[in-house]
Design a protein around this motif. Structure first.
Motif, PDB file in Angstrom:
ATOM      1  N   ILE A 167      -8.769  -4.491   6.000  1.00  0.00           N
ATOM      2  CA  ILE A 167      -7.739  -4.558   4.970  1.00  0.00           C
ATOM      3  C   ILE A 167      -7.497  -6.037   4.703  1.00  0.00           C
ATOM      4  CG2 ILE A 167      -5.374  -3.949   4.343  1.00  0.00           C
ATOM      5  CD1 ILE A 167      -5.526  -1.621   6.242  1.00  0.00           C
ATOM      6  N   ILE A 168      -8.109  -6.530   3.632  1.00  0.00           N
ATOM      7  CA  ILE A 168      -8.127  -7.971   3.344  1.00  0.00           C
ATOM      8  C   ILE A 168      -6.849  -8.357   2.611  1.00  0.00           C
ATOM      9  CG2 ILE A 168      -9.511  -9.839   2.390  1.00  0.00           C
ATOM     10  CD1 ILE A 168     -10.903  -8.059   4.505  1.00  0.00           C
ATOM     11  N   PHE A 169      -6.101  -9.305   3.174  1.00  0.00           N
ATOM     12  CA  PHE A 169      -4.858  -9.686   2.513  1.00  0.00           C
ATOM     13  C   PHE A 169      -4.339 -10.997   3.078  1.00  0.00           C
ATOM     14  CE2 PHE A 169      -3.462  -7.827   6.416  1.00  0.00           C
ATOM     15  CZ  PHE A 169      -2.295  -8.494   6.740  1.00  0.00           C
ATOM     16  N   GLN A 170      -3.508 -11.639   2.298  1.00  0.00           N
ATOM     17  CA  GLN A 170      -2.653 -12.712   2.783  1.00  0.00           C
ATOM     18  C   GLN A 170      -1.328 -12.724   2.016  1.00  0.00           C
ATOM     19  OE1 GLN A 170      -4.492 -16.521   2.256  1.00  0.00           O
ATOM     20  NE2 GLN A 170      -4.257 -16.531   0.031  1.00  0.00           N
ATOM     21  N   SER A 171      -1.189 -11.774   1.085  1.00  0.00           N
ATOM     22  CA  SER A 171       0.007 -11.711   0.259  1.00  0.00           C
ATOM     23  C   SER A 171       1.163 -11.086   1.018  1.00  0.00           C
ATOM     24  CB  SER A 171      -0.275 -10.893  -1.009  1.00  0.00           C
ATOM     25  OG  SER A 171      -0.611  -9.561  -0.671  1.00  0.00           O
ATOM     26  N   VAL A 172       2.380 -11.443   0.608  1.00  0.00           N
ATOM     27  CA  VAL A 172       3.588 -10.878   1.212  1.00  0.00           C
ATOM     28  C   VAL A 172       3.675  -9.384   0.928  1.00  0.00           C
ATOM     29  CG1 VAL A 172       6.106 -10.976   1.200  1.00  0.00           C
ATOM     30  CG2 VAL A 172       4.784 -13.093   1.044  1.00  0.00           C
ATOM     31  N   ALA A 173       3.244  -8.973  -0.260  1.00  0.00           N
ATOM     32  CA  ALA A 173       3.317  -7.551  -0.624  1.00  0.00           C
ATOM     33  C   ALA A 173       2.515  -6.689   0.346  1.00  0.00           C
ATOM     34  CB  ALA A 173       2.826  -7.352  -2.054  1.00  0.00           C
ATOM     35  N   MET A 174       1.311  -7.131   0.688  1.00  0.00           N
ATOM     36  CA  MET A 174       0.477  -6.357   1.601  1.00  0.00           C
ATOM     37  C   MET A 174       0.991  -6.436   3.029  1.00  0.00           C
ATOM     38  SD  MET A 174      -1.780  -4.638   0.035  1.00  0.00           S
ATOM     39  CE  MET A 174      -2.836  -4.162   1.393  1.00  0.00           C
ATOM     40  N   LYS A 175       1.592  -7.561   3.415  1.00  0.00           N
ATOM     41  CA  LYS A 175       2.179  -7.659   4.748  1.00  0.00           C
ATOM     42  C   LYS A 175       3.314  -6.646   4.899  1.00  0.00           C
ATOM     43  CE  LYS A 175       1.051 -12.545   5.524  1.00  0.00           C
ATOM     44  NZ  LYS A 175       1.590 -13.926   5.660  1.00  0.00           N
ATOM     45  N   ASN A 176       4.145  -6.536   3.860  1.00  0.00           N
ATOM     46  CA  ASN A 176       5.233  -5.556   3.895  1.00  0.00           C
ATOM     47  C   ASN A 176       4.692  -4.129   3.941  1.00  0.00           C
ATOM     48  OD1 ASN A 176       7.126  -7.621   3.785  1.00  0.00           O
ATOM     49  ND2 ASN A 176       7.296  -7.543   1.542  1.00  0.00           N
ATOM     50  N   LEU A 177       3.618  -3.887   3.194  1.00  0.00           N
ATOM     51  CA  LEU A 177       3.026  -2.551   3.179  1.00  0.00           C
ATOM     52  C   LEU A 177       2.492  -2.172   4.558  1.00  0.00           C
ATOM     53  CD1 LEU A 177       0.824  -0.973   0.477  1.00  0.00           C
ATOM     54  CD2 LEU A 177      -0.024  -0.990   2.804  1.00  0.00           C
ATOM     55  N   LEU A 178       1.770  -3.087   5.212  1.00  0.00           N
ATOM     56  CA  LEU A 178       1.209  -2.781   6.520  1.00  0.00           C
ATOM     57  C   LEU A 178       2.299  -2.654   7.577  1.00  0.00           C
ATOM     58  CD1 LEU A 178      -2.044  -4.926   6.566  1.00  0.00           C
ATOM     59  CD2 LEU A 178      -1.784  -2.490   6.175  1.00  0.00           C
ATOM     60  N   ARG A 179       3.418  -3.296   7.369  1.00  0.00           N
ATOM     61  CA  ARG A 179       4.539  -3.114   8.278  1.00  0.00           C
ATOM     62  C   ARG A 179       5.050  -1.665   8.191  1.00  0.00           C
ATOM     63  NH1 ARG A 179       7.503  -7.021   6.491  1.00  0.00           N
ATOM     64  NH2 ARG A 179       6.390  -8.589   7.701  1.00  0.00           N
ATOM     65  N   GLN A 180       5.093  -1.136   6.957  1.00  0.00           N
ATOM     66  CA  GLN A 180       5.473   0.272   6.789  1.00  0.00           C
ATOM     67  C   GLN A 180       4.445   1.209   7.422  1.00  0.00           C
ATOM     68  OE1 GLN A 180       7.036   1.406   2.788  1.00  0.00           O
ATOM     69  NE2 GLN A 180       6.537  -0.703   2.231  1.00  0.00           N
ATOM     70  N   VAL A 181       3.176   0.865   7.272  1.00  0.00           N
ATOM     71  CA  VAL A 181       2.109   1.675   7.862  1.00  0.00           C
ATOM     72  C   VAL A 181       2.266   1.755   9.371  1.00  0.00           C
ATOM     73  CG1 VAL A 181      -0.375   1.721   8.339  1.00  0.00           C
ATOM     74  CG2 VAL A 181       0.439   1.327   6.009  1.00  0.00           C
ATOM     75  N   GLU A 182       2.529   0.632  10.010  1.00  0.00           N
ATOM     76  CA  GLU A 182       2.690   0.612  11.461  1.00  0.00           C
ATOM     77  C   GLU A 182       3.898   1.432  11.902  1.00  0.00           C
ATOM     78  OE1 GLU A 182       2.955  -3.509  12.344  1.00  0.00           O
ATOM     79  OE2 GLU A 182       0.802  -3.892  12.069  1.00  0.00           O
ATOM     80  N   MET A 183       4.966   1.412  11.111  1.00  0.00           N
ATOM     81  CA  MET A 183       6.168   2.164  11.478  1.00  0.00           C
ATOM     82  C   MET A 183       5.949   3.665  11.376  1.00  0.00           C
ATOM     83  SD  MET A 183       9.448   0.023  10.032  1.00  0.00           S
ATOM     84  CE  MET A 183       8.884   0.019   8.315  1.00  0.00           C
ATOM     85  N   VAL A 184       5.310   4.122  10.299  1.00  0.00           N
ATOM     86  CA  VAL A 184       5.192   5.561  10.069  1.00  0.00           C
ATOM     87  C   VAL A 184       4.027   6.168  10.841  1.00  0.00           C
ATOM     88  CG1 VAL A 184       3.614   5.510   8.079  1.00  0.00           C
ATOM     89  CG2 VAL A 184       5.358   7.302   8.241  1.00  0.00           C
TER      90      VAL A 184
END
Length: 537
Positions: free
Chosen positions: A214-231
């Motif tokens: 999952i290639i990223f460095q944007s804040v939007a994707m960091k927030n998304l992956l944080r949700q992924v880890e939680m759920v």
């Protein structure tokens, strides 16, 4: 009348031998005929033809009792028409409180006179076909009963003791063939099941991705992956929302990989890619004979995903009439195969995805509100690529390296002007479109600089004025880390470390170029650009 002088006892003995010879011939003919068939319909058809030829019995059926039998018996029947032709059909009859159960329990033949007051479904169907008498013979083989031989006739007096005796001997021969047919049917079912399992396992192996992909460095994707880890660890239903090509399947795999179900399978299904007529069967499975063409039992994707995760992509395209059944499975955690009555419990974690506005579809009555609220437990919105342009250089570099390695090409440079143009393009197809553009560029590249064809993209007018003759380029590190792009200083330190480990040797099998995955000339040019001299090490 002249007395022939023949001894009556001898004459009777002669007729007895003739009858035994005829019966033996019938037994041999039927045995040879039935043992040549393994499929149930072909077996019953062959038996029906022989029985009709020798006994003129117009209705021949076999109830098959096998490992799949629970509360109902599948019956294959062949009926003869007045014009001499016959047709076969399959039907399922309940076992409880039926004549079939009596024959199975007692293990004894049973003759039944048919009339309109009978309540047994099988006997009622025989009477509706103008049959007047029925004979049910248990088929026993070794210590078990693989089925019941059912014969029906329009003549109420057709089943005489002599005929019943001979049919009983025939039934013992048929039981061997029926047991073989049941075994072949079970082998076929297991083979189909293993084939489906193998298809899904191969598909999963071919699509294995790590979270690092999952290639990223944007804040939007960091927030998304944080949700992924939680759920991921909660086992709750997840609804992935986003435009086409944003990587919903990749996020679903990440959720599955981070969940406690990661030791089981992730089964995928695209609701838009399967015809509506086959969607129910593919999702919930079907029993053999459930519809025309259902030649074997089919395990649905809910059963395949038992203990794991089921990913339903394009859930917004699921037919409205099928949505209540999906809702019931999500609520009750059990499925019923099409054409079956057995309730099968399933333990499945659901991840659904769509690029459509389900809330608007609910308002338009194109999607059930109760199913929407059941799926919308934890919605995750995946941002489109145009809303995270800082990820585009990383993705372009990653795709270039991955595709170049697949095509055995050495591409280590992307023009800066091309990257700037890619960052300004709106990408209606999102990451999938970017990957396709990069793949075409890799195919067209002859040297080590990526040949991006920006003219193929419908660039906005402001992008058309972007200078195309800039000399600046982006160098691709061979051991690229997608989340931390390498700077010149980082590349310099990595090259120096490799040179120190190889005692300053640049070329050869034990040289720094080989260690870094570069050509000798490429490494020397980078050393010159970065001011690295082996004598200073």
């Amino acid at each position: 009348m002249i007395n022939s002088g023949v001894d009556p006892e001898l004459l009777e003995f002669f007729h007895q031998l003739k009858d035994e010879r005829d019966e033996y011939r019938i037994l041999v003919d039927i045995t040879n005929s039935v043992l040549a068939h393994l499929d149930r319909e072909g077996l019953v058809s062959a038996i029906a033809q022989d029985i009709h030829r020798f006994f003129a019995i117009p209705c021949v059926s076999i109830a098959f009792f096998d490992a799949e039998t629970t509360d109902a018996l599948p019956v294959t029947a062949c009926n003869w028409q007045p014009d001499g032709h016959h047709y076969c059909q399959q039907k399922t009859y309940p076992i409880a409180q039926s004549v079939l159960k009596n024959v199975l329990d007692n293990g004894q033949p049973q003759a039944v006179a048919l009339h309109e007051s009978l309540s047994d479904p099988l006997l009622k169907d025989l009477f509706s076909a103008r049959m007047q008498a029925a004979l049910l013979l248990p088929l026993t083989f070794n210590t078990h009963a693989p089925g019941i031989f059912i014969l029906a006739h329009t003549d109420a007096s057709a089943f005489t003791p002599a005929v019943c005796s001979l049919l009983g001997q025939i039934a013992s021969r048929i039981s061997i063939a029926v047991d073989n047919a049941n075994a072949w049917n079970e082998i076929t079912r297991l083979k189909d099941s293993l084939k489906q399992e193998n298809i899904w396992l191969n598909e999963q192996l071919q699509n294995v991705e790590s979270l690092n992909d999952i290639i990223f460095q944007s804040v939007a994707m960091k927030n998304l992956l944080r949700q992924v880890e939680m759920v991921a660890t909660s086992d709750s239903t997840v609804l992935l929302l986003g435009e086409t090509g944003t990587g919903k399947e990749l996020i679903a795999r990440a959720i599955h990989k981070l969940s406690q179900r990661n030791s089981h399978k992730l089964i995928k299904m695209n609701c838009a890619a399967i015809p509506a007529s086959l969607l129910e069967s593919d999702l919930f499975g079907h029993e053999k004979g459930a519809f025309t063409g259902a030649t074997s039992t089919h395990i649905g994707r809910f059963e395949m995903a038992d203990g794991g995760t089921l990913f339903l992509d394009e859930i917004g395209d699921m037919p409205l009439e099928l949505q209540p059944k999906l809702l019931r499975v999500l609520q009750e955690r059990e499925v019923e195969r099409l054409g079956g009555s057995k309730v099968i419990p399933v333990n499945v974690r659901m991840i659904a995805a769509t690029n459509r506005d389900l809330h608007e579809m609910v308002q338009e009555r194109a999607f059930r509100s109760d199913l929407f609220y059941r799926l919308n437990v934890f919605p995750i919105v995946i941002p489109p690529l145009r809303e995270r342009p800082e990820d585009i250089p990383l993705l372009a570099t990653w795709f270039t390296q991955k595709l170049a390695a697949r095509m055995n090409k050495n591409i280590d440079t992307i023009p800066t002007a091309s990257l700037q143009a890619l960052c300004q393009y709106p990408w209606p197809g999102n990451v999938r479109e970017l990957q396709n553009v990069i793949e075409r560029a890799v195919i067209l590249t002859q040297g080590n600089t990526l040949n991006l064809q920006l003219n193929d993209l419908k660039m906005p007018p402001s992008m058309a004025q972007t200078p195309r003759a800039q000399a600046a380029t982006i160098k691709l590190p061979p051991m690229f880390n997608p989340q931390t792009p390498e700077t010149d200083e980082g590349e310099r330190e990595r090259i120096i470390q490799a040179l120190r480990e190889t005692n300053g040797i640049v070329a050869g099998p034990k040289g720094a170029a080989q260690k870094l995955g570069l050509k000798r000339t490429t490494l020397l040019s980078r050393m010159q650009r970065l001011g690295i001299n082996t004598r200073d090490l």
